[in-house]
Design a protein around this motif. Structure first.
Motif, PDB file in Angstrom:
ATOM      1  N   ARG A  89       0.831  -1.209   0.000  1.00  0.00           N
ATOM      2  CA  ARG A  89       0.000   0.000   0.000  1.00  0.00           C
ATOM      3  C   ARG A  89       0.867   1.261   0.000  1.00  0.00           C
ATOM      4  NH1 ARG A  89      -2.948  -2.356   4.195  1.00  0.00           N
ATOM      5  NH2 ARG A  89      -2.203  -0.734   5.610  1.00  0.00           N
ATOM      6  N   ILE A  90       1.943   1.247   0.790  1.00  0.00           N
ATOM      7  CA  ILE A  90       2.850   2.409   0.857  1.00  0.00           C
ATOM      8  C   ILE A  90       3.436   2.681  -0.529  1.00  0.00           C
ATOM      9  CG2 ILE A  90       4.987   3.328   1.865  1.00  0.00           C
ATOM     10  CD1 ILE A  90       2.713   3.013   3.928  1.00  0.00           C
ATOM     11  N   GLN A  91       3.887   1.619  -1.196  1.00  0.00           N
ATOM     12  CA  GLN A  91       4.461   1.762  -2.537  1.00  0.00           C
ATOM     13  C   GLN A  91       3.416   2.310  -3.504  1.00  0.00           C
ATOM     14  OE1 GLN A  91       5.727  -2.262  -3.205  1.00  0.00           O
ATOM     15  NE2 GLN A  91       7.590  -2.048  -1.967  1.00  0.00           N
ATOM     16  N   PHE A  92       2.205   1.743  -3.449  1.00  0.00           N
ATOM     17  CA  PHE A  92       1.116   2.171  -4.320  1.00  0.00           C
ATOM     18  C   PHE A  92       0.794   3.653  -4.105  1.00  0.00           C
ATOM     19  CE2 PHE A  92      -3.386   3.012  -5.022  1.00  0.00           C
ATOM     20  CZ  PHE A  92      -3.607   2.497  -6.294  1.00  0.00           C
ATOM     21  N   LEU A  93       0.693   4.054  -2.833  1.00  0.00           N
ATOM     22  CA  LEU A  93       0.352   5.440  -2.513  1.00  0.00           C
ATOM     23  C   LEU A  93       1.390   6.420  -3.044  1.00  0.00           C
ATOM     24  CD1 LEU A  93      -1.052   4.989   1.097  1.00  0.00           C
ATOM     25  CD2 LEU A  93      -2.306   5.955  -0.849  1.00  0.00           C
ATOM     26  N   ALA A 159      10.213   9.398  -9.341  1.00  0.00           N
ATOM     27  CA  ALA A 159       9.723   8.041  -9.617  1.00  0.00           C
ATOM     28  C   ALA A 159      10.886   7.064  -9.735  1.00  0.00           C
ATOM     29  CB  ALA A 159       8.887   8.028 -10.895  1.00  0.00           C
ATOM     30  N   PHE A 160      11.937   7.454 -10.460  1.00  0.00           N
ATOM     31  CA  PHE A 160      13.107   6.584 -10.589  1.00  0.00           C
ATOM     32  C   PHE A 160      13.790   6.382  -9.232  1.00  0.00           C
ATOM     33  CE2 PHE A 160      13.054   7.696 -15.221  1.00  0.00           C
ATOM     34  CZ  PHE A 160      12.952   6.398 -15.693  1.00  0.00           C
ATOM     35  N   ASN A 192       4.605   0.340 -13.764  1.00  0.00           N
ATOM     36  CA  ASN A 192       4.719   0.230 -15.222  1.00  0.00           C
ATOM     37  C   ASN A 192       3.719   1.134 -15.937  1.00  0.00           C
ATOM     38  OD1 ASN A 192       6.767  -1.940 -15.763  1.00  0.00           O
ATOM     39  ND2 ASN A 192       5.436  -3.053 -14.383  1.00  0.00           N
ATOM     40  N   ASP A 193       2.552   1.334 -15.318  1.00  0.00           N
ATOM     41  CA  ASP A 193       1.542   2.207 -15.910  1.00  0.00           C
ATOM     42  C   ASP A 193       1.967   3.675 -15.873  1.00  0.00           C
ATOM     43  OD1 ASP A 193      -0.071   0.058 -16.389  1.00  0.00           O
ATOM     44  OD2 ASP A 193      -1.353   0.352 -14.636  1.00  0.00           O
ATOM     45  N   PHE A 194       2.886   4.003 -14.952  1.00  0.00           N
ATOM     46  CA  PHE A 194       3.261   5.391 -14.739  1.00  0.00           C
ATOM     47  C   PHE A 194       4.525   5.798 -15.503  1.00  0.00           C
ATOM     48  CE2 PHE A 194       5.677   8.518 -12.143  1.00  0.00           C
ATOM     49  CZ  PHE A 194       4.830   9.602 -12.319  1.00  0.00           C
ATOM     50  N   THR A 198      11.880   0.737 -19.396  1.00  0.00           N
ATOM     51  CA  THR A 198      12.978   0.405 -20.302  1.00  0.00           C
ATOM     52  C   THR A 198      14.060   1.492 -20.249  1.00  0.00           C
ATOM     53  OG1 THR A 198      11.882   1.506 -22.157  1.00  0.00           O
ATOM     54  CG2 THR A 198      11.468  -0.853 -21.878  1.00  0.00           C
ATOM     55  N   LYS A 199      13.716   2.651 -19.613  1.00  0.00           N
ATOM     56  CA  LYS A 199      14.700   3.737 -19.500  1.00  0.00           C
ATOM     57  C   LYS A 199      15.619   3.569 -18.304  1.00  0.00           C
ATOM     58  CE  LYS A 199      11.861   7.087 -21.932  1.00  0.00           C
ATOM     59  NZ  LYS A 199      11.105   8.333 -21.851  1.00  0.00           N
TER      60      LYS A 199
END
Length: 201
Positions: A89-93, A159-160, A192-194, A198-199
């Motif tokens: 959940r923490i990662q998702f948030l 994000a990275f 992956n949706d965000f 591949t970068k």
């Protein structure tokens, strides 16, 4: 179709035998109302099977049927991407907040995860700490909601950073002829949706 959260409740019932709604809620950091709603969906899901969800006063909630048969139905059910554990959940948030283009509310986050207000508040405390680790603050504007005062480029950089923070231990470097290839395993679909993974190199 049942969600990952409901699958987790079924597995908890299989492992613990007769239990209570309160104990399930405590184990999964969910409100009793949310657990009851999930039990209702589980009951409906099992209607066409030989397995029954039983609720007996002074005994508790339990599954009646062959556990192997229950697992077969469970594994055959379509997967959902809803995180169930606190860590997930923490990662998702973190990534859900990064995705927001404008103001967002705690209620929106709560609804996205089907969790109680107290569970969200607890999770958001950790999310704020993680963001502070990267010198980012979740700002609040009364009457509008919360927001990240970051450009799109800064959001992608964060994000990275978060990908390495959460899953850096899964980072592998392999050599293919004269090239070194970088990959990180176990990245959830919501990442992956965000961002284009591949970068990562």
């Amino acid at each position: 179709m049942i969600s990952e959260r409901e699958k987790a409740i079924i597995r908890y019932l299989l492992e613990n035998g007769p239990t209570t709604v309160a104990k399930i809620g405590l184990h999964m950091s969910l409100s009793q109302k949310t657990v009851s709603q999930s039990l209702k969906r589980i009951d409906e899901f099992l209607q066409e099977t030989a397995i029954r969800l039983v609720r007996k006063p002074r005994v508790g909630v339990f599954l009646d049927g062959d556990s192997a048969e229950i697992l077969k139905y469970l594994d055959g059910n379509e997967e959902s991407n809803l995180p169930t554990s606190k860590k997930d959940r923490i990662q998702f948030l973190c990534f859900e907040i990064l995705k927001q283009k404008t103001y967002f509310t705690r209620q929106q986050l709560q609804d996205a995860l089907y969790i109680s207000k107290s569970t969200l508040e607890n999770d958001m405390g950790q999310v704020s700490e993680i963001f502070r680790h990267f010198n980012v603050t979740i700002e609040v504007l009364p009457g509008k909601g919360s927001f990240l005062n970051l450009s799109e480029q800064e959001k992608r950089r964060l994000a990275f950073d978060l990908i390495y923070y959460f899953w850096g231990g899964n980072w592998k470097i392999t050599q293919e002829q004269q090239r070194y290839l970088h990959s990180i395993q176990g990245i959830p679909q919501f990442v992956n949706d965000f961002i284009d993974l591949t970068k990562i190199s």
